[in-house]
Design an enzyme around this catalytic site. Structure first.
Site, mmCIF file in Angstrom:
data_model
loop_
_atom_site.group_PDB
_atom_site.id
_atom_site.type_symbol
_atom_site.label_atom_id
_atom_site.label_comp_id
_atom_site.label_asym_id
_atom_site.label_seq_id
_atom_site.Cartn_x
_atom_site.Cartn_y
_atom_site.Cartn_z
ATOM 1 N N TYR A 77 77.879 129.284 26.937
ATOM 2 C CA TYR A 77 78.350 130.566 26.944
ATOM 3 C C TYR A 77 78.632 131.570 25.604
ATOM 4 O O TYR A 77 78.117 132.519 25.379
ATOM 5 C CB TYR A 77 79.756 130.788 27.970
ATOM 6 N N GLU A 123 78.651 139.764 35.562
ATOM 7 C CA GLU A 123 77.658 139.106 36.847
ATOM 8 C C GLU A 123 76.773 140.452 36.937
ATOM 9 O O GLU A 123 75.307 140.209 37.281
ATOM 10 C CB GLU A 123 78.263 139.343 38.130
HETATM 11 N N1 BES Z 1 76.370 131.823 37.067
HETATM 12 C C1 BES Z 1 77.741 131.619 36.614
HETATM 13 C C2 BES Z 1 78.349 130.987 37.441
HETATM 14 C C3 BES Z 1 77.980 129.345 37.469
HETATM 15 C C4 BES Z 1 77.568 128.775 36.629
HETATM 16 C C5 BES Z 1 78.108 128.848 38.801
HETATM 17 C C6 BES Z 1 76.590 127.599 36.678
HETATM 18 C C7 BES Z 1 77.388 127.660 39.070
HETATM 19 C C8 BES Z 1 76.801 126.840 37.891
HETATM 20 C C9 BES Z 1 78.562 133.219 36.382
HETATM 21 O O1 BES Z 1 77.730 134.174 36.089
HETATM 22 C C10 BES Z 1 79.659 132.900 35.498
HETATM 23 O O2 BES Z 1 79.217 132.728 34.470
HETATM 24 N N2 BES Z 1 80.712 133.336 36.072
HETATM 25 C C11 BES Z 1 82.102 133.017 35.180
HETATM 26 C C12 BES Z 1 82.299 134.500 34.769
HETATM 27 C C13 BES Z 1 82.938 134.738 33.521
HETATM 28 C C14 BES Z 1 82.094 134.057 32.254
HETATM 29 C C15 BES Z 1 83.186 136.002 33.086
HETATM 30 C C16 BES Z 1 83.057 132.380 36.006
HETATM 31 O O3 BES Z 1 82.886 132.104 37.076
HETATM 32 O O4 BES Z 1 84.123 132.371 35.423
HETATM 33 ZN ZN ZN Z 2 77.284 133.850 34.020
#
Ligand code: BES
Ligand code: ZN
Length: 634
Positions: free
Chosen positions: A411, A322
């Site tokens: 990702y 984050e």
């Molecule tokens: N930005 C995302 C969360 C998100 C993405 C919310 C798309 C809604 C729509 C956040 O940065 C994220 O990727 N969170 C991951 C963390 C992990 C990859 C370390 C999560 O929530 O698991």
């Molecule tokens: Zn993210």
């Protein structure tokens, strides 16, 4: 009220008349605007190509009893194309009470029909010199961005809690706005809460409760709508440094502070890599366990799940992730949700570089390894489900839910490509390129096409063979995975495999080695033995040795429950039920419910019962997702 109805009728008649003249429906006109010009964004109705609203003044009161936010949003524009006689905003189930122009007159407006994904377009008639207007409105109790938690659903069980989740297109359910990531604006806000609670936002924040329950916020840097965020609850603040700190419920705060002991090292590593942090403060808010995501990169104030509070700091890579979004995502933003990989893949790469700096190369290698395993598993799934178009980096989600793009490809695929570039041209060359990318594109939004041009001009020009060598076009524009991939040397997982092999032969082996394992070693251990296990008696042996069914680590628990469900090892059912009751993170709910649903008819019945019982604890997005898995309606 009659005034409004009359105004509405008049305006609607005018629109019908106009559309007859053009022989086009209002809908067609709206969608033409959203699709025209350079900026094509299939997930907004707004006409941001001709008018950009660059400042928001938000004034909202919170009604916990009725689950409603009520107040006004005042939008300012300094660039008005005089030809435009209307502004179109995105809304989702908002009740519009009235709209006032800056000359004091009531504006005519029309709220179009509701679409389940996009909501409805709010068309506001403006005058030739309008540069400010105020929308008075109320949110719907089922607003998709809002989770309203009862006191019982918090840790401390004394006060209710509310928080927002804007990404991807949910902000429109609590603020009428141009909900397109290509539009950036600054904002000020006044939030009125019950006096015992504290409000925090993705903006400048107080560190103590205000006696009157009125909180003022300022966000001086321009951000897209999906990054406007609010949380209200019984919160306490503790500083980590003079620029960083933690917000959490009082009973959690010490645990949170301890888990984030390395935050300063992370920040230092991040700035060393890709330039100064641009947002002044960096704080982390720990939410109650119903939060559907792991983390959300709301500027200045990351929202985080409490499921990373393992006590051994072994899941703080989520915070590194984050934090990394403060560059990739918040400074340089995906222009549309079709370009979502630009946000997430750069962030995953950056996250692992931060973790390497903090925990060392061997630790980062585990993250890469787990990530690539997930990527390959996802590829199999998407192939089997005929969803290969979603395995591209550059997507086309026209007429589809933007959250379909929330995959391991967005990702891990792009992150793997960046690692491959690193391994091909060397780290210093890639770092220089990334620094330049962030520096030149900061506070702007980038399409995949722009990125392609940028990398061609600034990297491929120096390494003329690189584009074909790494199969750049296959990574970005084609389905599946290219034949070239990065190499990961992962010593710690090899040790885990050796241990597992020895254990397989000799049940009495000394388990001392596992005392030093992080979460990721355990995850790999469970994944690895899974390939060997033939019957559930071995699970019982493992459970006796390592007490896995009672782990308090949510990552390990999920992996273990899923394996146990597949082997019908019923000892996990009780702790699993408790876990499903108390955890709202979709990453954990989805695989567990899916395993239950597909394994046998008894478990299937159980999965539906548990969902009925616990769904009120889940966020609307998580409810929707689990309901789909279980084939039930909400
Ligand atoms: N930005 C995302 C969360 C998100 C993405 C919310 C798309 C809604 C729509 C956040 O940065 C994220 O990727 N969170 C991951 C963390 C992990 C990859 C370390 C999560 O929530 O698991
Ligand atoms: Zn993210």
């Amino acid at each position: 009220m009659t005034n409004i109805i009359n105004a509405y009728k008049y305006f609607f008649a005018l629109l019908v008349l106009l559309s007859c003249i053009n022989c086009k429906s209002v809908d067609e006109q709206v969608s033409e605007i959203a699709q025209s010009g350079k900026h094509k964004d299939p997930h907004t109705y707004s006409n941001f190509n001709s008018i950009v609203l660059n400042h928001l003044d938000l004034d909202l009161s919170i009604d916990f009893e009725h689950k409603i936010l009520m107040g006004s949003a005042t939008w300012t524009t300094d660039k008005l194309d005089k030809k435009d006689d209307k502004i179109i905003l995105d809304t989702y189930k908002l009740n519009i009470d009235s709209i006032l122009l800056d000359n004091g007159k009531k504006a005519l407006y029309h709220l179009d029909k509701h679409d389940d994904i996009l909501g409805s377009a709010l068309t506001i008639k403006i005058e030739h010199n309008t540069n400010k207007f105020t929308v008075y409105y109320r949110t719907h109790p089922t607003a998709t961005a809002l989770q309203w938690l009862s006191a019982q659903q918090t840790f401390d069980k004394k006060h209710p809690f509310l928080y927002t989740q804007g990404e991807s297109i949910y902000t429109r359910s609590w603020i009428p706005c141009q909900d397109a990531p290509a539009v950036r604006f600054t904002y000020n806000a006044t939030i009125k809460t019950p006096r015992e609670l504290m409000a925090v936002m993705s903006a400048s924040n107080m560190q103590e409760k205000n006696k009157d329950g009125v909180y003022h916020f300022e966000m001086k840097q321009k951000i897209p709508a999906y990054l406007v965020a609010l949380a209200v609850g019984d919160l306490q603040f503790k500083p980590l440094t003079d620029k960083m700190g933690v917000y959490a419920e009082p009973s959690q705060i010490h645990k949170c502070v301890a888990e984030l002991a390395d935050l300063n090292t992370m920040m230092h590593a991040a700035e060393q890599l890709y330039g100064p942090y641009a947002w002044d403060r960096y704080d982390v808010l720990f939410l109650p366990s119903g939060f559907p995501f792991g983390g959300m990169e709301n500027p200045r104030l990351t929202f985080a799940t409490p499921t990373i509070l393992t006590g051994d700091k072994s899941l703080v890579n989520l915070i590194a992730h984050e934090l990394a979004h403060s560059w990739s995502g918040n400074l340089v933003t995906n222009a549309t949700w079709n370009d979502f990989w630009l946000n997430e893949s750069f962030t995953v790469y950056f996250e692992r570089r931060i973790m390497e700096a903090v925990e060392g190369k061997e630790f980062a290698a585990m993250l890469w390894d787990i990530g690539l395993q997930d990527l390959n598993n996802s590829l199999k799934k998407y192939k089997d489900n005929n969803q290969l178009p979603l395995t591209k980096l550059k997507l086309d989600l026209t007429n589809q839910d933007p959250d379909l793009g929330l995959t391991d490809f967005a990702y891990e695929k792009g992150a793997a490509m960046l690692l491959l570039i690193e391994q091909t041209i060397g780290r210093p060359a890639l770092d220089t390129f990334i620094q330049q990318y962030f520096e030149q594109k900061k506070f702007t939004s980038v399409f995949t096409d722009d990125f392609d041009k940028f990398i061609s001009k600034n990297l491929f020009n120096k390494y003329p063979d690189l584009r074909t060598q790494i199969k750049f076009d296959e990574w970005i524009y084609e389905e599946g995975l290219p034949s070239v991939s990065p190499v990961i040397d992962n010593i710690r997982f090899k040790e885990v495999e050796n241990f597992a092999n020895d254990l397989w032969i000799n049940n009495n082996i000394d388990a001392q080695a596992t005392k030093l394992w992080s979460t990721f070693e355990w995850l790999h251990f469970i994944r690895y033995i899974q390939q060997k296990i033939k019957d559930k008696s071995f699970l019982a042996t493992l459970d006796q040795k390592f007490n896995l069914s009672n782990t308090t680590n949510a990552e390990i628990a999920t992996q273990w429950y899923v394996l146990a469900i597949k082997m019908e090892y019923d000892n996990v059912l009780e702790p699993m039920k408790l876990f499903l009751k108390e955890t709202g993170r979709m990453k954990f709910l989805e695989p567990i419910y899916e395993a239950l649903y597909t394994q046998n008819s008894n478990y299937q019945k159980l999965s539906k019962e548990l969902f009925q019982q616990y769904k009120m604890n889940y966020h609307p997005l998580a409810q929707k997702s689990v309901a789909q898995i279980l084939n039930v309606s909400l």
